[in-house]
Design an enzyme around this catalytic site. Structure first.
Site, PDB file in Angstrom:
ATOM      1  N   TRP A 148       0.802  -1.230   0.000  1.00  0.00           N
ATOM      2  CA  TRP A 148       0.000   0.000   0.000  1.00  0.00           C
ATOM      3  C   TRP A 148       0.836   1.281   0.000  1.00  0.00           C
ATOM      4  CZ3 TRP A 148       2.031   2.055   4.278  1.00  0.00           C
ATOM      5  CH2 TRP A 148       2.395   1.196   5.316  1.00  0.00           C
ATOM      6  N   ASN A 149       2.130   1.181   0.246  1.00  0.00           N
ATOM      7  CA  ASN A 149       2.886   2.421   0.481  1.00  0.00           C
ATOM      8  C   ASN A 149       3.106   3.247  -0.777  1.00  0.00           C
ATOM      9  OD1 ASN A 149       4.601   0.284  -0.253  1.00  0.00           O
ATOM     10  ND2 ASN A 149       6.385   1.382   0.469  1.00  0.00           N
ATOM     11  N   LYS A 172      -2.968  -7.347  -8.327  1.00  0.00           N
ATOM     12  CA  LYS A 172      -3.756  -7.197  -7.094  1.00  0.00           C
ATOM     13  C   LYS A 172      -3.050  -6.200  -6.188  1.00  0.00           C
ATOM     14  CE  LYS A 172      -4.094  -8.846  -3.081  1.00  0.00           C
ATOM     15  NZ  LYS A 172      -4.457  -7.583  -2.389  1.00  0.00           N
ATOM     16  N   GLY A 224       5.919  -6.723  -0.749  1.00  0.00           N
ATOM     17  CA  GLY A 224       5.201  -6.650   0.518  1.00  0.00           C
ATOM     18  C   GLY A 224       6.107  -7.095   1.649  1.00  0.00           C
ATOM     19  N   GLU A 246      10.072  -8.734  -3.587  1.00  0.00           N
ATOM     20  CA  GLU A 246      10.630  -7.467  -3.083  1.00  0.00           C
ATOM     21  C   GLU A 246      10.039  -7.263  -1.695  1.00  0.00           C
ATOM     22  OE1 GLU A 246      12.865  -5.716  -4.384  1.00  0.00           O
ATOM     23  OE2 GLU A 246      12.909  -6.496  -6.423  1.00  0.00           O
ATOM     24  N   LEU A 247      10.851  -7.483  -0.672  1.00  0.00           N
ATOM     25  CA  LEU A 247      10.280  -7.547   0.683  1.00  0.00           C
ATOM     26  C   LEU A 247      10.807  -6.415   1.567  1.00  0.00           C
ATOM     27  CD1 LEU A 247      10.524 -11.425   0.944  1.00  0.00           C
ATOM     28  CD2 LEU A 247       8.668 -10.038   0.014  1.00  0.00           C
ATOM     29  N   CYS A 280      10.350   0.623   1.779  1.00  0.00           N
ATOM     30  CA  CYS A 280      11.133  -0.593   2.030  1.00  0.00           C
ATOM     31  C   CYS A 280      12.598  -0.255   2.248  1.00  0.00           C
ATOM     32  CB  CYS A 280      10.970  -1.550   0.863  1.00  0.00           C
ATOM     33  SG  CYS A 280      11.302  -0.769  -0.712  1.00  0.00           S
ATOM     34  N   GLU A 379      11.606  -4.446  11.210  1.00  0.00           N
ATOM     35  CA  GLU A 379      11.198  -3.359  10.323  1.00  0.00           C
ATOM     36  C   GLU A 379      10.035  -2.604  10.979  1.00  0.00           C
ATOM     37  OE1 GLU A 379       9.108  -4.317   6.661  1.00  0.00           O
ATOM     38  OE2 GLU A 379      10.342  -2.871   5.607  1.00  0.00           O
TER      39      GLU A 379
HETATM   40  P1  NAD Z   1       1.722  -7.271   3.090  1.00  0.00           P
HETATM   41  O1  NAD Z   1       2.736  -8.341   2.916  1.00  0.00           O
HETATM   42  O2  NAD Z   1       0.816  -7.320   4.242  1.00  0.00           O
HETATM   43  O3  NAD Z   1       0.783  -7.184   1.806  1.00  0.00           O
HETATM   44  C1  NAD Z   1       1.273  -7.000   0.513  1.00  0.00           C
HETATM   45  C2  NAD Z   1       0.276  -7.504  -0.495  1.00  0.00           C
HETATM   46  O4  NAD Z   1       0.126  -8.907  -0.364  1.00  0.00           O
HETATM   47  C3  NAD Z   1      -1.126  -6.926  -0.342  1.00  0.00           C
HETATM   48  O5  NAD Z   1      -1.647  -6.714  -1.628  1.00  0.00           O
HETATM   49  C4  NAD Z   1      -1.869  -8.028   0.390  1.00  0.00           C
HETATM   50  O6  NAD Z   1      -3.259  -8.012   0.171  1.00  0.00           O
HETATM   51  C5  NAD Z   1      -1.246  -9.251  -0.243  1.00  0.00           C
HETATM   52  N1  NAD Z   1      -1.305 -10.462   0.563  1.00  0.00           N
HETATM   53  C6  NAD Z   1      -1.319 -10.574   1.923  1.00  0.00           C
HETATM   54  N2  NAD Z   1      -1.321 -11.879   2.269  1.00  0.00           N
HETATM   55  C7  NAD Z   1      -1.306 -12.593   1.127  1.00  0.00           C
HETATM   56  C8  NAD Z   1      -1.295 -13.989   0.826  1.00  0.00           C
HETATM   57  N3  NAD Z   1      -1.296 -14.913   1.789  1.00  0.00           N
HETATM   58  N4  NAD Z   1      -1.261 -14.367  -0.467  1.00  0.00           N
HETATM   59  C9  NAD Z   1      -1.238 -13.459  -1.454  1.00  0.00           C
HETATM   60  N5  NAD Z   1      -1.277 -12.124  -1.236  1.00  0.00           N
HETATM   61  C10 NAD Z   1      -1.295 -11.697   0.040  1.00  0.00           C
HETATM   62  O7  NAD Z   1       2.571  -5.927   3.056  1.00  0.00           O
HETATM   63  P2  NAD Z   1       2.057  -4.449   3.294  1.00  0.00           P
HETATM   64  O8  NAD Z   1       1.742  -4.253   4.721  1.00  0.00           O
HETATM   65  O9  NAD Z   1       1.012  -4.137   2.275  1.00  0.00           O
HETATM   66  O10 NAD Z   1       3.354  -3.605   2.885  1.00  0.00           O
HETATM   67  C11 NAD Z   1       4.388  -3.336   3.767  1.00  0.00           C
HETATM   68  C12 NAD Z   1       5.565  -4.223   3.463  1.00  0.00           C
HETATM   69  O11 NAD Z   1       5.931  -4.126   2.095  1.00  0.00           O
HETATM   70  C13 NAD Z   1       6.801  -3.808   4.239  1.00  0.00           C
HETATM   71  O12 NAD Z   1       7.422  -4.942   4.801  1.00  0.00           O
HETATM   72  C14 NAD Z   1       7.701  -3.196   3.189  1.00  0.00           C
HETATM   73  O13 NAD Z   1       9.061  -3.252   3.471  1.00  0.00           O
HETATM   74  C15 NAD Z   1       7.354  -3.992   1.981  1.00  0.00           C
HETATM   75  N6  NAD Z   1       7.736  -3.266   0.771  1.00  0.00           N
HETATM   76  C16 NAD Z   1       8.818  -3.716   0.050  1.00  0.00           C
HETATM   77  C17 NAD Z   1       9.241  -3.011  -1.078  1.00  0.00           C
HETATM   78  C18 NAD Z   1      10.412  -3.488  -1.908  1.00  0.00           C
HETATM   79  O14 NAD Z   1      10.514  -3.087  -3.054  1.00  0.00           O
HETATM   80  N7  NAD Z   1      11.304  -4.302  -1.397  1.00  0.00           N
HETATM   81  C19 NAD Z   1       8.581  -1.862  -1.452  1.00  0.00           C
HETATM   82  C20 NAD Z   1       7.500  -1.424  -0.694  1.00  0.00           C
HETATM   83  C21 NAD Z   1       7.086  -2.138   0.423  1.00  0.00           C
END
Ligand code: NAD
Length: 487
Positions: A148-149, A172, A224, A246-247, A280, A379
């Site tokens: 979402w960020n 998605k 995510g 990308e985590l 991230c 984090e």
């Molecule tokens: P999240 O992992 O909760 O969700 C990310 C996405 O995954 C959402 O669309 C969510 O609906 C979906 N999702 C959740 N559970 C799932 C499942 N079991 N199967 C499939 N899809 C699923 O992350 P968040 O809270 O939305 O974002 C924050 C995280 O994202 C932070 O850890 C941040 O570091 C990371 N992030 C990484 C980068 C990068 O490029 N490395 C960039 C931005 C954000």
């Protein structure tokens, strides 16, 4: 009230069920977004499969590029309203969401340039009667899941290389910020992408799980959290589907005593307080060499206290609210943990008041943080900086590498020998030297360790969406022994 619609097979889909999108600045519901059903996920994937087989993989690269360039133009033409929507959805300041739209268009143009240049190789073999060449083939349907960020910024790392290489997609976005992704898919339809090439479904983890476990999906790219990324990698492994992850990160920003301190302090502030720390690559661990430690701590505490909080839509605002309630609670919890662990609070330290229902956290700085405290290893994904002192290069490298993440790092020094020595030892995917949060369409980006694997942006990204097909042709016209391998 905005009613966002998914896009399935080139048509808007309102969805049977919907959920509310809350503006984190006002606390008001400002939009409704669909919650995709299992049937809608199926329809999206089936449409993408059909479009891949019947249309997109046969579409010449020059035509794929034309549509991508048209989408870039359309996105730029609507950049102001797209930026306003994104800032309303996730609270990120318009000062950043607006240029992010331009950067997304830049990424589309960068990868459009590759769509008609996906060359293979001609490979000389030992046997002069065998002709060998390779082709770069798209996987098929790519599932693109984002956080979402920065919905459009993150999608702009995935969608362009996926489309340029001939994949069709089902996107998605996060349930916490979906509206601009739906709008981008609408633009893709308007500029003439064939139905099914760009689909968007919305919803939460359930919709995400239905998508990644769908047998029609041949490639997954996910941005995510690391815990979700692990679950996705496990699900993908069961079907042996290639994944790009990308985590999260816990990036060390290392200031040596020979650095240009004015620039380094700006870099440290940018590293952690830009986007309210919800990036991230946030430079959430500031490692400072002891001779300049006190000076840097004092300067950063002063800068943090002076950051202008406010309405994300006001161009003067430097930091908006954090994006959603669960995130807000998590940040406050980690601030309390840092206090409990004995870190020294030098700025902020809790909610910022005076903003009504807005989810504001005061820019927070902890000094004298031990490298193994929770605030220095987990984090936070919020405006919370941990400052850690170090003695020498070895000490800095040991602390920098001493965590599970490996996304980004920065080195601040005027000593070129030292810079090379330290960069050589850093276990991260992205290193900045005398800068922070600089980016380019051409430069590959991604992590190692718990920060994931695979690369986005730059030429490297093309490899994530293609496999090599080798073609060997026997033009000898001669009979062969059927029981012996031909070399
Ligand atoms: P999240 O992992 O909760 O969700 C990310 C996405 O995954 C959402 O669309 C969510 O609906 C979906 N999702 C959740 N559970 C799932 C499942 N079991 N199967 C499939 N899809 C699923 O992350 P968040 O809270 O939305 O974002 C924050 C995280 O994202 C932070 O850890 C941040 O570091 C990371 N992030 C990484 C980068 C990068 O490029 N490395 C960039 C931005 C954000």
């Amino acid at each position: 009230m905005k009613h966002a619609t998914m896009v399935i097979d080139g048509k808007p889909v309102a969805g049977a069920a919907t959920r509310e999108a809350v503006n984190p600045y006002s606390g008001q519901v400002w939009a409704r977004i669909p919650d995709a059903s299992a049937d809608e996920v199926d329809r999206a994937v089936e449409s993408a499969q059909r479009a891949f087989r019947e249309t997109w993989r046969r579409t010449p690269g020059v035509e794929r590029a034309r549509l991508m360039l048209a989408l870039a133009d359309a996105l730029e033409a609507e950049a102001d309203s797209m930026a306003r929507m994104e800032s309303t959805d996730n609270g990120k300041i318009i000062r950043e969401t607006r240029p992010q739209m331009t950067f997304a268009a830049r990424n589309l143009r960068f990868f459009a340039g590759y769509a008609d240049k996906l060359y293979g190789r001609t490979i000389p073999l030992d046997n002069p009667s065998l002709f060998d060449y390779t082709r770069r083939r798209p996987y098929g349907v790519a599932a693109l899941i984002t956080a979402w960020n920065s919905p459009i910024g993150l999608l702009a790392n995935k969608l362009p290389p996926a489309l340029a290489t001939g994949n069709t997609v089902v996107v998605k976005p996060s349930e916490h910020a979906s509206v601009t992704t739906c709008e981008l898919a609408r633009l893709a339809c308007e500029v003439g992408f064939p139905p099914g090439v760009v689909n968007v479904i919305t919803g939460g983890p359930q919709a995400g799980e239905a998508l990644i476990s769908h047998p029609g999906v041949s490639k997954i790219s996910f941005t995510g959290g690391s815990a979700t990324g692990t679950r996705i990698a496990e699900a993908a492994a069961r079907r042996l589907v290639p994944v790009t992850l990308e985590l999260g990160g816990k990036s060390p920003n290392i200031i040596f005593d020979d650095a240009d301190l004015d620039r380094a302090i700006v870099g440290a502030v940018s590293g952690i307080f830009a986007a309210a720390g919800q990036t991230c690559v946030a430079g959430s661990r500031l490692l400072v060499q002891r001779p300049v430690y006190d000076e840097v701590v004092a300067a950063i505490a002063e800068r943090a206290a002076g950051i202008r909080l406010g309405d994300p839509l006001d161009p003067a605002t430097e930091m908006g609210p954090v994006a959603n309630e669960p995130q807000y609670q998590r940040i406050l919890g980690l601030i309390e943990a840092a206090r409990g662990d004995g870190a020294t609070l030098v700025a902020g330290g809790g909610p910022a008041t005076g903003f009504g229902a807005g989810l504001f956290v005061a820019p927070t700085v902890f000094a004298d943080v031990a490298p193994d405290m929770r605030v220095a290893t987990e984090e936070v994904f919020g405006p919370v900086l941990s400052i850690i002192p170090f003695d020498d290069e070895d000490d800095a490298v040991r602390i920098a590498n001493g965590i599970d993440y490996g996304l980004a790092a920065a080195v601040w020094s005027r000593n070129i020998d030292r810079v090379h020595r330290v960069v050589e030892q850093l276990e991260v995917g992205a290193v900045w030297v005398n800068t922070y949060r600089s980016t380019a369409a051409q430069a590959p980006f991604g992590g190692i360790k718990r920060s994931g694997y695979g690369r986005e942006r730059g030429e490297d990204a093309l490899a994530e969406y293609t496999y090599t097909q080798n073609v060997m042709i026997d033009y000898s016209g001669a009979a062969r022994d059927p029981f012996v391998i031909r070399t």
